[in-house]
Scaffold this motif. Structure first.
Motif, PDB file in Angstrom:
ATOM      1  N   ARG A  22       0.806  -1.217   0.000  1.00  0.00           N
ATOM      2  CA  ARG A  22       0.000   0.000   0.000  1.00  0.00           C
ATOM      3  C   ARG A  22       0.846   1.278   0.000  1.00  0.00           C
ATOM      4  N   ALA A  23       2.155   1.142   0.106  1.00  0.00           N
ATOM      5  CA  ALA A  23       3.025   2.327   0.072  1.00  0.00           C
ATOM      6  C   ALA A  23       3.946   2.219  -1.144  1.00  0.00           C
ATOM      7  N   ASP A  24       5.231   2.530  -0.959  1.00  0.00           N
ATOM      8  CA  ASP A  24       6.142   2.535  -2.099  1.00  0.00           C
ATOM      9  C   ASP A  24       6.777   1.172  -2.374  1.00  0.00           C
ATOM     10  N   LYS A  25       6.569   0.206  -1.480  1.00  0.00           N
ATOM     11  CA  LYS A  25       7.129  -1.123  -1.692  1.00  0.00           C
ATOM     12  C   LYS A  25       6.105  -2.011  -2.396  1.00  0.00           C
ATOM     13  N   PRO A  26       6.524  -2.774  -3.412  1.00  0.00           N
ATOM     14  CA  PRO A  26       5.570  -3.644  -4.122  1.00  0.00           C
ATOM     15  C   PRO A  26       5.049  -4.758  -3.216  1.00  0.00           C
ATOM     16  N   GLY A  27       3.834  -5.182  -3.479  1.00  0.00           N
ATOM     17  CA  GLY A  27       3.201  -6.201  -2.650  1.00  0.00           C
ATOM     18  C   GLY A  27       2.959  -7.488  -3.412  1.00  0.00           C
ATOM     19  N   ASN A  28       2.949  -8.584  -2.663  1.00  0.00           N
ATOM     20  CA  ASN A  28       2.667  -9.902  -3.226  1.00  0.00           C
ATOM     21  C   ASN A  28       1.659 -10.621  -2.349  1.00  0.00           C
ATOM     22  N   VAL A  29       0.877 -11.494  -2.989  1.00  0.00           N
ATOM     23  CA  VAL A  29      -0.134 -12.280  -2.287  1.00  0.00           C
ATOM     24  C   VAL A  29       0.053 -13.741  -2.672  1.00  0.00           C
ATOM     25  N   ILE A  30       0.085 -14.616  -1.670  1.00  0.00           N
ATOM     26  CA  ILE A  30       0.092 -16.067  -1.900  1.00  0.00           C
ATOM     27  C   ILE A  30      -1.268 -16.587  -1.456  1.00  0.00           C
ATOM     28  N   LEU A  31      -2.009 -17.146  -2.414  1.00  0.00           N
ATOM     29  CA  LEU A  31      -3.384 -17.581  -2.149  1.00  0.00           C
ATOM     30  C   LEU A  31      -3.431 -19.103  -2.210  1.00  0.00           C
ATOM     31  N   GLN A  32      -3.559 -19.747  -1.063  1.00  0.00           N
ATOM     32  CA  GLN A  32      -3.582 -21.213  -0.975  1.00  0.00           C
ATOM     33  C   GLN A  32      -5.019 -21.720  -1.054  1.00  0.00           C
ATOM     34  N   THR A  33      -5.251 -22.696  -1.925  1.00  0.00           N
ATOM     35  CA  THR A  33      -6.620 -23.178  -2.124  1.00  0.00           C
ATOM     36  C   THR A  33      -6.625 -24.627  -2.597  1.00  0.00           C
ATOM     37  N   PHE A  34      -7.734 -25.304  -2.323  1.00  0.00           N
ATOM     38  CA  PHE A  34      -7.978 -26.637  -2.860  1.00  0.00           C
ATOM     39  C   PHE A  34      -8.896 -26.578  -4.083  1.00  0.00           C
ATOM     40  N   ASN A  35      -9.328 -25.356  -4.465  1.00  0.00           N
ATOM     41  CA  ASN A  35     -10.222 -25.151  -5.612  1.00  0.00           C
ATOM     42  C   ASN A  35      -9.646 -24.078  -6.538  1.00  0.00           C
ATOM     43  N   PRO A  36      -8.452 -24.296  -7.077  1.00  0.00           N
ATOM     44  CA  PRO A  36      -7.793 -23.227  -7.826  1.00  0.00           C
ATOM     45  C   PRO A  36      -8.528 -22.812  -9.104  1.00  0.00           C
ATOM     46  N   GLU A  37      -9.395 -23.681  -9.642  1.00  0.00           N
ATOM     47  CA  GLU A  37     -10.074 -23.351 -10.893  1.00  0.00           C
ATOM     48  C   GLU A  37     -11.341 -22.535 -10.683  1.00  0.00           C
ATOM     49  N   HIS A  38     -11.811 -22.385  -9.450  1.00  0.00           N
ATOM     50  CA  HIS A  38     -13.089 -21.703  -9.206  1.00  0.00           C
ATOM     51  C   HIS A  38     -13.007 -20.242  -9.662  1.00  0.00           C
ATOM     52  N   TYR A  39     -14.076 -19.778 -10.327  1.00  0.00           N
ATOM     53  CA  TYR A  39     -14.048 -18.429 -10.906  1.00  0.00           C
ATOM     54  C   TYR A  39     -13.884 -17.346  -9.848  1.00  0.00           C
ATOM     55  N   ALA A  40     -14.415 -17.549  -8.633  1.00  0.00           N
ATOM     56  CA  ALA A  40     -14.276 -16.532  -7.585  1.00  0.00           C
ATOM     57  C   ALA A  40     -12.809 -16.361  -7.196  1.00  0.00           C
ATOM     58  N   ILE A  41     -12.072 -17.464  -7.168  1.00  0.00           N
ATOM     59  CA  ILE A  41     -10.656 -17.417  -6.799  1.00  0.00           C
ATOM     60  C   ILE A  41      -9.815 -16.881  -7.950  1.00  0.00           C
ATOM     61  N   GLN A  42     -10.107 -17.304  -9.159  1.00  0.00           N
ATOM     62  CA  GLN A  42      -9.353 -16.821 -10.314  1.00  0.00           C
ATOM     63  C   GLN A  42      -9.527 -15.314 -10.506  1.00  0.00           C
ATOM     64  N   LEU A  43     -10.742 -14.809 -10.346  1.00  0.00           N
ATOM     65  CA  LEU A  43     -10.991 -13.383 -10.551  1.00  0.00           C
ATOM     66  C   LEU A  43     -10.484 -12.556  -9.363  1.00  0.00           C
ATOM     67  N   ALA A  44     -10.484 -13.142  -8.150  1.00  0.00           N
ATOM     68  CA  ALA A  44      -9.906 -12.441  -6.999  1.00  0.00           C
ATOM     69  C   ALA A  44      -8.397 -12.275  -7.178  1.00  0.00           C
ATOM     70  N   LYS A  45      -7.771 -13.209  -7.890  1.00  0.00           N
ATOM     71  CA  LYS A  45      -6.331 -13.122  -8.151  1.00  0.00           C
ATOM     72  C   LYS A  45      -5.976 -11.811  -8.835  1.00  0.00           C
ATOM     73  N   ASP A  46      -6.822 -11.385  -9.769  1.00  0.00           N
ATOM     74  CA  ASP A  46      -6.571 -10.141 -10.510  1.00  0.00           C
ATOM     75  C   ASP A  46      -7.378  -8.968  -9.963  1.00  0.00           C
TER      76      ASP A  46
END
Length: 806
Positions: free
Chosen positions: A663-687
């Motif tokens: 949220r500031a000047d340093k870039p951020g990363n997110v690691i999203l762990q799931t057992f349903n990686p193909e679900h549209y809610a998870i795929q669209l939350a990724k972006d």
């Protein structure tokens, strides 16, 4: 003169005003909105009530009872709130008294008691034990501490003989805090003269005289003077005797305090998108028109700065502002930001305050001593006048809906109040509810968008980790290799990490590996959750707990294993594999104490911890510039709920918590762990692609005929016997089917997802409709029947637009 009073008896028979005579002594002071004490029922027990109307004429005057007492000398509900209460009770199928009480701090609800009064003391001579009770008084509290149970038969006989009677008390729990104060009453030359006369050993008197010489000519708290100048009360009292000062008592507000002082701040320069939104909002504030704005802005886009500058505009033209946040977790940070801009002109209202603090904040608002209110759901009833702006931050949050009676939604109340005041209503979110976004699409709301972060930085990059594959190679179902490596890199760079696991406790449940037995709650049909820190198994629905067993109750085996992972277990795991990291845990269990939320967030903001681990309460609104990594340990927790909003809630939660990174000047990363990686809610939350999710989910809602295409009502029936709950549910459903429109859809009745809670079995019916006036009339009639059902032991709940289908 006659007063119409809504009495504090929540039943259908009393869901209307009762008429009382107004005594001559009260005629000049009694007003609408006042609280009064009145006799009610055959026994003339005393109850509290609200005056909702005053009339000059009434029928059957000779039968009317008289108002006994006025609780305050001014109304506690103004004209607007009285009208709001009547509408809300009707709209949500609730009792008026429940709605009116919800508008006030808890401490203003009446506390009732009973007393025994002796009418003929001389007749107690033959009853020595009872006479002893009244030896030094004519009235005894009728409770376990003052009345021996063995005396009850004697007391009953004496009551029948009219020797004693049972009286009723209405106790006002709202107390004003008073403090001792002092004031100097002489000029400087007088105190200088007294100082010269003092013995050299009179050190404390000399310090007091030095203070009085330069003291302001107003009362100041005695304890503050004693603490600052190292004095004692004896010196103060001696000074009053000598005529140096006067003492008195004054009211003192219990102002909620944050862990550290709030530093003043200045408005920030708005970017082009923020300026465009600000201009549209403030134009409507200046030229008031009933208009609702939906501010849809990606996480970190600077929505709060737009809020603050819009509030400043409302204040500049003499109006007030109300800002709601979804839960107390967000309150400390938001209160800091609002108070940094508006100082003491801000009142705070939420459940984390003490009763005294809430009462005093409410009185500051009612007395028009503050013009900005920040708070959670119930703050929507704050007694502000001349409202110019109402803001609902994170408007999509389900915590704005109250699950208990009266089941109101703060957004509905805010809409009503904004219409009443011709005020501007501003709904803000990175992931608006589908209902709000659809209204904006239709033009009911005006859509404003913020597509870029205020710092011009990029949204965090997100990596989805398929835990089905990760576990094969790592046997760690908590931290994938990708997340662990990223955490180690951040710790090496002294950056901070936020981890979310939406499940508190240590483990989901325990099971015997020999016979399969799982300890369950004795009151609810749920498995008990392991809380290792207190050594208990706990039910999160009713609070029942028992010790963690060392062997199986059924087969005696000691092969008992804990399954699932909660926040407690993750902390233990982190301490093992990352011993150099300092972890803070934030969930319901660690934030019970007053001020604990602010304390935890302040510590993390001061980098006294490297990792903040929490449930969904950490997902929204928190702004820490040094957080560069967010780890979502199990993205599927909300995805598997039996609720048509499960995908929407999952997308919203993942998007919101992802937005805590970078949220500031340093870039951020997110690691999203799931057992349903193909679900549209998870795929669209990724972006963080809200618009794509909106289109996908709306097409499904249209096919399923759910909100926002259909309205929804849920009816629940509860009884201690499962057969009775089912019987009433089916009888009511069959009755409704003959009344509702043909297009109205009825699902059920069926057992609730958790069929038994607190020793009651639940059945429910879900009704989907477009426009069905017959249904509304039938539900009102059903509410009237609820009183009869209650006598049969049935609890009836009617919930308009429910957010919880468990």
């Amino acid at each position: 003169m006659y007063a119409q009073v809504i009495v504090d008896v929540p039943t259908m028979q009393t869901n209307r005003p009762y008429t009382y005579r107004v005594p001559a002594a009260m005629k000049e002071i009694l007003q609408r909105g006042m609280r009064v004490v009145v006799p009610f029922g055959k026994g003339n027990r005393l109850v509290q009530g609200f005056v909702v109307a005053i009339k000059e004429n009434a029928e059957q005057v000779e039968k009317l009872k008289e108002v006994i007492q006025v609780v305050e000398i001014e109304p506690v509900l103004n004209e607007e709130l009285l009208q709001l209460g009547a509408w809300l009770a009707d709209y949500n199928f609730a009792f008026q008294i429940s709605v009116l009480q919800t508008m006030l701090p808890n401490v203003m609800r009446a506390k009732y008691g009973k007393v025994l009064r002796v009418l003929e003391p001389e007749k107690l001579r033959d009853w020595p034990q009872v006479a002893l009770m009244f030896a030094d008084r004519k009235e005894v509290p009728f409770d376990n501490d003052n009345v021996d149970h063995e005396l009850l038969p004697q007391l009953l006989k004496l009551q029948k003989q009219n020797v004693i009677e049972i009286g009723y008390l209405v106790k006002n729990r709202a107390k004003v805090k008073m403090v001792n104060v002092l004031k100097s009453i002489k000029d400087m030359s007088f105190y200088q003269e007294q100082l010269q006369k003092l013995r050299s050993s009179a050190v404390k008197q000399a310090r007091l005289l030095s203070f009085l010489m330069h003291a302001p000519s107003k009362f100041v708290p005695v304890k503050d003077v004693i603490k600052r100048y190292n004095l004692d009360y004896a010196v103060i009292n001696q000074a009053e005797t000598k005529g140096w000062l006067v003492q008195d008592q004054m009211e003192s507000y219990r102002i909620p305090k944050l862990q550290t002082p709030v530093q003043p701040s200045q408005p920030l320069e708005l970017n082009a998108e923020q300026q465009k939104a600000y201009d549209a909002i403030t134009a409507n504030i200046v030229e008031p028109e009933k208009r609702t704005f939906l501010l849809e802005g990606v996480t970190g886009s600077g929505k709060t700065e737009v809020y603050l500058q819009a509030i400043a505009k409302a204040l500049s033209i003499g109006k007030t502002a109300l800002m709601l946040v979804p839960e107390i977790t967000l309150t400390p940070q938001m209160v800091r930001r609002v108070k940094s801009r508006f100082g003491d002109d801000v009142a705070v209202m939420h459940s984390g305050l003490s009763d005294g603090e809430r009462y005093d904040e409410w009185r500051r608002i009612q007395r028009q001593e503050v013009h900005v209110v920040v708070g959670a759901r119930s703050a929507v009833f704050a007694p502000l006048i001349n409202i110019g702006l109402i803001i609902i931050d994170e408007e999509h949050e389900t915590s704005y809906k109250q699950d208990d009676n009266p089941r109101y939604h703060a957004r509905d109340v805010a809409q009503w109040r904004s219409d009443y005041h011709n005020a501007t209503l501003l709904l803000g979110s990175a992931t608006p509810s589908l209902e709000s976004r659809a209204r904006a699409q239709k033009g009911v709301y005006q859509l404003l968008t913020l597509t870029q972060r205020a710092t011009r930085g990029a949204l965090p990059t997100t990596e989805i980790v398929d835990m089905r594959e990760a576990i094969k190679y790592n046997n760690d179902d908590v931290l994938s290799p990708q997340l662990l490596t990223s955490m180690q890199e951040r710790l090496a760079r002294q950056e901070q990490i936020v981890l979310m696991l939406n499940r508190r406790g240590y483990a989901n449940f325990i099971i015997c590996r020999d016979c399969g037995y799982t300890p369950r709650c004795v009151n609810c049909d749920v498995a008990l959750t392991v809380h290792k820190d207190v050594g208990r198994l706990v039910c999160h629905y009713c609070g029942y707990s028992e010790t963690i067993p060392r062997q199986c109750k059924i087969c005696g085996s000691k092969r008992i294993r804990q399954f699932g992972t909660g926040t407690q277990k993750v902390v233990e795991h982190l301490n093992e594999i990352l011993p150099e990291a300092h972890v803070l845990r934030m969930d319901v269990d660690t934030t019970r104490k007053k001020g604990s939320v602010d304390k935890l967030l302040t510590a993390f903001g001061d980098h006294k911890a490297d990792i903040l681990l929490g449930t969904q309460m950490i997902a929204k609104g928190l702004d820490f510039p040094n957080v560069t990594l967010v780890g979502i340990l199990n993205a599927d927790t909300t995805l598997t709920l039996p609720d048509f909003r499960a995908s929407e809630r999952t997308f919203q939660l993942l998007t919101q918590v992802s937005g805590r990174a970078g949220r500031a000047d340093k870039p951020g990363n997110v690691i999203l762990q799931t057992f349903n990686p193909e679900h549209y809610a998870i795929q669209l939350a990724k972006d963080q692609d809200y618009e794509a999710f909106y289109r996908q989910e709306m097409s499904l809602r249209h096919a399923w005929r759910y909100t926002p295409y259909y309205f929804t009502v849920q009816i629940k029936f509860a009884h201690e016997q499962v057969n009775e709950a089912a019987k009433i549910a089916f009888e009511t459903t069959n009755w409704l089917k003959n009344i509702v429109d043909k297009e109205t859809i009825m699902l059920g009745p069926a057992p609730s997802t958790i069929s038994r809670i607190k020793n009651k079995y639940y059945y429910r019916v879900v009704i989907k409709y477009r426009y069905d006036q017959n249904l509304m009339q039938a539900l009102t009639e059903l509410m009237h029947k609820g009183q009869q059902l209650q006598r049969q032991g049935v609890t009836l709940m009617i919930d308009r637009e429910p957010t919880n289908f468990m």
